[in-house]
Design an enzyme around this catalytic site. Structure first.
Site, PDB file in Angstrom:
ATOM      1  N   GLY A  55       3.219   3.574  13.601  1.00  0.00           N
ATOM      2  CA  GLY A  55       4.039   2.395  13.927  1.00  0.00           C
ATOM      3  C   GLY A  55       3.588   1.771  15.242  1.00  0.00           C
ATOM      4  O   GLY A  55       3.504   0.546  15.378  1.00  0.00           O
ATOM      5  N   GLU A  78      10.135   1.058  10.343  1.00  0.00           N
ATOM      6  CA  GLU A  78      11.144   2.101  10.119  1.00  0.00           C
ATOM      7  C   GLU A  78      10.411   3.418  10.325  1.00  0.00           C
ATOM      8  O   GLU A  78       9.587   3.811   9.511  1.00  0.00           O
ATOM      9  CB  GLU A  78      11.707   1.952   8.699  1.00  0.00           C
ATOM     10  CG  GLU A  78      13.050   2.606   8.511  1.00  0.00           C
ATOM     11  CD  GLU A  78      12.902   3.996   7.959  1.00  0.00           C
ATOM     12  OE1 GLU A  78      12.864   4.936   8.789  1.00  0.00           O
ATOM     13  OE2 GLU A  78      12.821   4.151   6.742  1.00  0.00           O
ATOM     14  N   CYS A 135      13.367  10.776   6.889  1.00  0.00           N
ATOM     15  CA  CYS A 135      13.260  10.254   8.257  1.00  0.00           C
ATOM     16  C   CYS A 135      14.591  10.399   9.007  1.00  0.00           C
ATOM     17  O   CYS A 135      14.604  10.597  10.215  1.00  0.00           O
ATOM     18  CB  CYS A 135      12.801   8.809   8.246  1.00  0.00           C
ATOM     19  SG  CYS A 135      13.691   7.796   7.084  1.00  0.00           S
ATOM     20  N   GLU A 170       9.785  15.644  15.583  1.00  0.00           N
ATOM     21  CA  GLU A 170      10.166  15.518  14.171  1.00  0.00           C
ATOM     22  C   GLU A 170       9.310  16.493  13.363  1.00  0.00           C
ATOM     23  O   GLU A 170       8.081  16.364  13.321  1.00  0.00           O
ATOM     24  CB  GLU A 170       9.910  14.080  13.697  1.00  0.00           C
ATOM     25  CG  GLU A 170      10.322  13.845  12.280  1.00  0.00           C
ATOM     26  CD  GLU A 170      10.068  12.419  11.794  1.00  0.00           C
ATOM     27  OE1 GLU A 170       9.004  11.863  12.111  1.00  0.00           O
ATOM     28  OE2 GLU A 170      10.933  11.885  11.099  1.00  0.00           O
ATOM     29  N   LYS A 230       0.853  -1.202   0.000  1.00  0.00           N
ATOM     30  CA  LYS A 230       0.000   0.000   0.000  1.00  0.00           C
ATOM     31  C   LYS A 230       0.884   1.246   0.000  1.00  0.00           C
ATOM     32  O   LYS A 230       1.584   1.519   0.971  1.00  0.00           O
ATOM     33  CB  LYS A 230      -0.914   0.050   1.220  1.00  0.00           C
ATOM     34  CG  LYS A 230      -1.961   1.157   1.031  1.00  0.00           C
ATOM     35  CD  LYS A 230      -2.588   1.637   2.306  1.00  0.00           C
ATOM     36  CE  LYS A 230      -1.865   2.793   2.943  1.00  0.00           C
ATOM     37  NZ  LYS A 230      -1.866   4.044   2.181  1.00  0.00           N
TER      38      LYS A 230
HETATM   39  P1  NDP Z   1       1.815   7.949   8.419  1.00  0.00           P
HETATM   40  O1  NDP Z   1       2.639   7.177   9.347  1.00  0.00           O
HETATM   41  O2  NDP Z   1       0.425   8.244   8.784  1.00  0.00           O
HETATM   42  O3  NDP Z   1       1.727   7.202   7.014  1.00  0.00           O
HETATM   43  C1  NDP Z   1       2.606   6.215   6.542  1.00  0.00           C
HETATM   44  C2  NDP Z   1       1.808   5.141   5.784  1.00  0.00           C
HETATM   45  O4  NDP Z   1       0.947   4.446   6.684  1.00  0.00           O
HETATM   46  C3  NDP Z   1       0.892   5.704   4.718  1.00  0.00           C
HETATM   47  O5  NDP Z   1       0.824   4.799   3.657  1.00  0.00           O
HETATM   48  C4  NDP Z   1      -0.425   5.783   5.456  1.00  0.00           C
HETATM   49  O6  NDP Z   1      -1.522   5.839   4.599  1.00  0.00           O
HETATM   50  C5  NDP Z   1      -0.394   4.507   6.245  1.00  0.00           C
HETATM   51  N1  NDP Z   1      -1.255   4.494   7.411  1.00  0.00           N
HETATM   52  C6  NDP Z   1      -1.790   5.536   8.104  1.00  0.00           C
HETATM   53  N2  NDP Z   1      -2.502   5.089   9.152  1.00  0.00           N
HETATM   54  C7  NDP Z   1      -2.421   3.742   9.147  1.00  0.00           C
HETATM   55  C8  NDP Z   1      -2.933   2.705   9.984  1.00  0.00           C
HETATM   56  N3  NDP Z   1      -3.661   2.966  11.069  1.00  0.00           N
HETATM   57  N4  NDP Z   1      -2.646   1.435   9.679  1.00  0.00           N
HETATM   58  C9  NDP Z   1      -1.896   1.155   8.631  1.00  0.00           C
HETATM   59  N5  NDP Z   1      -1.387   2.078   7.799  1.00  0.00           N
HETATM   60  C10 NDP Z   1      -1.641   3.351   8.044  1.00  0.00           C
HETATM   61  O7  NDP Z   1       2.541   9.252   8.052  1.00  0.00           O
HETATM   62  P2  NDP Z   1       1.874  10.584   7.454  1.00  0.00           P
HETATM   63  O8  NDP Z   1       1.922  10.465   6.000  1.00  0.00           O
HETATM   64  O9  NDP Z   1       0.533  10.835   8.009  1.00  0.00           O
HETATM   65  O10 NDP Z   1       2.870  11.686   7.978  1.00  0.00           O
HETATM   66  C11 NDP Z   1       2.728  12.179   9.312  1.00  0.00           C
HETATM   67  C12 NDP Z   1       4.060  12.401   9.950  1.00  0.00           C
HETATM   68  O11 NDP Z   1       4.747  11.173  10.027  1.00  0.00           O
HETATM   69  C13 NDP Z   1       4.998  13.299   9.143  1.00  0.00           C
HETATM   70  O12 NDP Z   1       4.793  14.634   9.401  1.00  0.00           O
HETATM   71  C14 NDP Z   1       6.322  12.827   9.629  1.00  0.00           C
HETATM   72  O13 NDP Z   1       6.617  13.461  10.826  1.00  0.00           O
HETATM   73  C15 NDP Z   1       6.124  11.355   9.872  1.00  0.00           C
HETATM   74  N6  NDP Z   1       6.598  10.524   8.745  1.00  0.00           N
HETATM   75  C16 NDP Z   1       7.749   9.865   8.916  1.00  0.00           C
HETATM   76  C17 NDP Z   1       8.240   9.104   7.899  1.00  0.00           C
HETATM   77  C18 NDP Z   1       9.507   8.351   8.063  1.00  0.00           C
HETATM   78  O14 NDP Z   1      10.023   7.847   7.091  1.00  0.00           O
HETATM   79  N7  NDP Z   1      10.020   8.237   9.245  1.00  0.00           N
HETATM   80  C19 NDP Z   1       7.583   9.019   6.595  1.00  0.00           C
HETATM   81  C20 NDP Z   1       6.350   9.731   6.537  1.00  0.00           C
HETATM   82  C21 NDP Z   1       5.900  10.457   7.588  1.00  0.00           C
HETATM   83  P3  NDP Z   1      -1.980   7.279   4.038  1.00  0.00           P
HETATM   84  O15 NDP Z   1      -0.881   7.872   3.292  1.00  0.00           O
HETATM   85  O16 NDP Z   1      -3.091   7.001   3.159  1.00  0.00           O
HETATM   86  O17 NDP Z   1      -2.335   8.077   5.242  1.00  0.00           O
END
Ligand code: NDP
Length: 804
Positions: A249, A266, A300, A397, A192
């Protein structure tokens, strides 16, 4: 802007990348995409769609299907149905698919890069030069791990069906980090992508169809967090691999607890960037640019917390501000843009509100005077000073182009500040004092520490966090463990793995070459010369020797090489040795894969030649060609994986064991299996960075001389492989006595072996002698690799006891 104005200001003119192909691709799909399940695109059960937009302009790019629970069930079922066969196909076939994916992505690299920029907002310079090359590298590298799975991960089998959930900051790269190791280890995948950035994953799905990846091996379900949650909670999923926020996570950790599902996470980071007062500050400034303004800081492992030794803090801040003034925040499709658009309005708002909160707490804000584009999600590079270790902006972050800076006095304080976070993903340490840098690196709680560098990634090195940055690794050998488990078959390894590798290869090559007939035998009057320095060379002697077929027929002639030809060949090899020895394992792997491709194209011809020379059956000859191709894959795989080690020496030292090439190698190839013997010897030697003077099978030399054309069409640099035909004993004797030759391999008689060892005493060169009555196929790849390398141990001592 006129040219004259550009000349005056020395500013960049506009240099937009064309988006024509990407728009055509979107239009060809009516800007509407379904789900990719069981090898084809199909509508979602929900019949709902969401939009993906360009964050730099707000333009609607496409409508994307929202997968519901039924869709997730279908995708998991398709993956389950495909998994057993995918695994049973064997290492080599899986390797071929991963290799095909790498090649196909490379062929469409610009389309991928442009789509990624349109969908995510990151500069085209980064998608073109970093994201997509790293993606192809990841698939190439894991093609190698697929090839080597049984050899390198004994008693392991795939976990099964893997659910993978990825974020929007590196959409295709995160896909590659997850999909490549999973498929290499025999798992099937339901992935996904993030809602904001699904386009490159959809193009990747198309590519899976193009290369004929079996249906169900890779499945793509688009949707939001609820879709992700369905996948996480599905009982048919054996493992979840997630990259994203620590909050989500944590939800996933709780949801999978006690279910038996494997999990790797991660997550976020607030990585320290530690600068000591003896660091090279100009390099530090460029390092900071890469650490926090690369990818708009949406990384990240971004070095978002600058920790700078107090006595140089003002100087560094000043240099940094000067550099920040030159950063261009502009249209991401412009090739001269440094900082592009943030992924979405909500993320922009999050950055703004966190920075505002930081300023309200007393932080001093500095931003460059350069303007951001008036529309789109742009945020300027930002420096926040006058913050304390507990400030919100120091702990949270921000995931944007915002750097916070704190001073420290002593190394001990730097380490304490650096570790004062709930995260532990990465860190950078800057000092010209290697002892200080290593000592600091050893004390930082982070999965990756870069010394005098930052944001370095490669498929060969694992990446992942400590503490709340998650667990598990992606990339490198350590990343593979996430996708395998101890074998749970019948316990009989022979039976469980019956025929996955060699049987499939054999069938494949039998099918490929089933039209090998007498007519395919090359014409009789071809007289190959020697092959020296990338060119065909006449033998110095002016003589040729006849090559007779198994039935006594005259098959052709080869040059009668002598002492002078060997000297010329060694000279050519010596000239090539330095640059070949310095090439990366990745490049050497690619060249070996090309050799495999080009050999396969002519496999019928090579098999026919073996039949004519040796009198073997067509089946046996096909098998020999097939195994030669497979061994090219094996040594290509090892080219960037035959790692050294970090020895645990008794003192506090990092002792790094590095396998290095010997240099110029002389090789007398085995008489029997003339193609396989030649290919295995040469490929293993050059994979490790050696250059070779090979003496092919004296009795059946034509397989090696036919190989010239394969070498010439596969980008092997001149002089890396040299071939001198003639009397084995005479030629290898010259090589064994030659001072510029560093190692000699000899497959022959006991007398010949003794002679080689005696003659090699001159410069004490390394020798490896083998009884030629033993089949070369009975030797392990590892033996060749060991004999083709010598270990250098580098000691880097560090100590706890010094107070800096
Ligand atoms: P999320 O952790 O919400 O999203 C990461 C992935 O998980 C997306 O594909 C998201 O879908 C999916 N997801 C969201 N909720 C669930 C759930 N309950 N169960 C399973 N999968 C889920 O990150 P965001 O995109 O909302 O970003 C928010 C914050 O997270 C950022 O501002 C940043 O601080 C951090 N972040 C950190 C990352 C890293 O690599 N460490 C990467 C991205 C974000 P969908 O996109 O449809 O919401």
């Amino acid at each position: 802007m006129t040219v004259a104005e550009i000349y005056q200001t020395m500013d960049y003119g506009v240099a937009p990348e064309s988006d024509k192909q990407a728009r055509k691709w979107l239009t060809d799909h009516d800007r509407k995409f379904g789900l990719y399940i069981g090898g084809r695109f199909q509508s979602s059960n929900s019949t709902e769609y969401f939009e993906t937009t360009n964050p730099a302009t707000g333009e609607l790019l496409a409508q994307i299907a929202q997968a519901d629970e039924t869709d997730v069930n279908r995708a998991v079922e398709a993956a389950r149905n495909a998994q057993a066969d995918w695994w049973a196909w064997g290492d080599h076939r899986r390797a071929r698919f991963l290799y095909a994916l790498a090649r196909q992505i490379q062929k469409h690299s610009r389309l991928f890069a442009v789509l990624e920029t349109l969908d995510n907002g990151k500069p085209i310079r980064e998608t073109r030069d970093l994201d997509i090359p790293l993606v192809t590298r990841h698939f190439y590298h894991h093609a190698g791990w697929a090839q080597l799975m049984h050899a390198e991960m004994p008693n392991c089998e795939p976990v099964g069906v893997v659910g993978q959930i990825i974020p929007w900051n590196f959409p295709l790269l995160m896909l590659a980090w997850k999909v490549a190791p999973a498929l290499a280890m025999g798992n099937t995948v339901v992935l996904k992508p993030a809602e904001y950035t699904p386009l490159t994953a959809l193009l990747f799905a198309e590519i899976c169809t193009e290369i004929g990846l079996p249906a169900g091996v890779f499945n793509l379900i688009t949707g939001d967090g609820t879709t992700g949650a369905f996948l996480v909670n599905h009982s048919g999923v054996d493992k979840i691999a997630f990259t994203g926020s620590t909050e989500v996570g944590r939800i996933i950790r709780k949801a999978t607890a006690g279910t038996g599902k494997r999990l790797s996470l991660e997550l976020g980071g607030k990585s320290p960037f530690v600068v000591f007062d003896d660091a090279d500050l100009d390099s530090v400034v460029e390092g900071i640019v890469d650490a926090i303004w690369f990818n708009q800081g949406e990384v990240c492992c971004a070095g978002s917390r600058l920790l700078v030794q107090e006595n140089i803090a003002d100087k560094l801040h000043q240099k940094l501000k000067t550099r920040m003034e030159t950063l261009r925040v502009a249209d991401p499709m412009d090739k001269a843009t440094d900082v592009g658009a943030v992924v979405a309005p909500v993320q922009l708002e999050r950055i703004r509100s966190l920075v505002n909160a930081g300023v309200a707490e007393g932080a001093e804000l500095w931003q460059s005077a350069r303007e951001c584009p008036p529309i789109g999600c742009f945020y300027p590079p930002t420096l926040l000073t006058n913050v304390s270790p507990a400030s919100l902006v120091v702990q949270e972050e921000i995931f944007g182009p915002v750097l916070v800076s704190l001073p420290f006095r002593t190394p001990a304080e730097a380490i304490e500040l650096a570790n004062n976070t709930r995260y532990g993903l990465a860190a950078s340490v800057w000092s010209e004092n290697i002892n200080l840098a290593l000592d600091t690196a050893a004390k930082l709680k982070a999965g990756t520490v870069w010394i005098n560098s930052t944001n370095q990634f490669d498929a060969a090195s694992g990446f992942g966090g400590y503490r709340e940055s998650g667990f598990g690794r992606e990339g490198g050998r350590e990343g593979l463990w996430e996708y395998v488990r101890r074998e749970q078959g019948t316990g009989n390894r022979e039976q469980d793995n019956a025929n996955p590798i060699h049987e499939t290869t054999r069938n494949q090559h039998e099918n490929h070459s089933n039209n090998v007939t007498e007519q395919a035998v090359p014409s009789l009057d071809r007289t190959p010369k020697l092959y020296i320095g990338g060119k065909q060379a006449r033998p110095d002697s002016g003589y040729s020797r006849r090559v007779l077929g198994a039935d006594g027929a005259h098959l052709g002639e080869v040059g009668e090489g002598n002492r002078k030809d060997i000297r010329n060949a060694v000279e050519a090899a010596r000239t090539a040795a330095v640059s070949w020895g310095r090439t990366t394992g990745h490049l050497r792997a690619q060249i070996l894969y090309y050799l495999a491709e080009n050999l396969e194209t002519r496999s019928g011809e090579f098999a026919a030649r073996i039949v004519a020379m040796t009198g073997q059956t067509v089946e046996a000859a096909n098998r020999e060609v097939g195994t030669a191709i497979e061994s090219l894959f094996t040594f290509a795989a090892y080219a960037d994986k035959y790692d050294g080690a970090m020895h645990r020496t008794a003192t506090r030292s990092i002792t790094i064991a590095i396998p290095e090439p010997l240099g110029v190698m002389g090789i007398a190839c085995p008489t029997e299996t003339p193609l396989l013997g030649f290919v295995v010897c040469v490929a293993s030697a050059i994979a490790m960075g050696n250059v070779v003077v090979a003496v092919p099978s004296e009795k059946y030399p034509l397989s090696a001389t036919d190989f010239y054309q394969v070498l010439e069409t596969s980008d092997v640099p001149s002089g890396v492989v040299n071939i001198v035909t003639g009397s084995r004993e005479e030629l290898i004797g010259v090589l064994a006595a030659h001072d510029e030759v560093a190692g000699v391999w000899y497959f022959g008689t006991a007398d010949g072996a003794a002679n080689v060892e005696r003659l090699s005493a001159g410069n004490m060169k390394r020798t490896w002698v083998q009884d030629e009555t033993e089949s070369i196929a009975s030797l392990e790849a590892g033996e060749f690799l060991r004999e083709a390398t010598q270990i250098k141990n580098v000691w880097l001592p560090y100590t706890d006891e010094v107070s800096w």
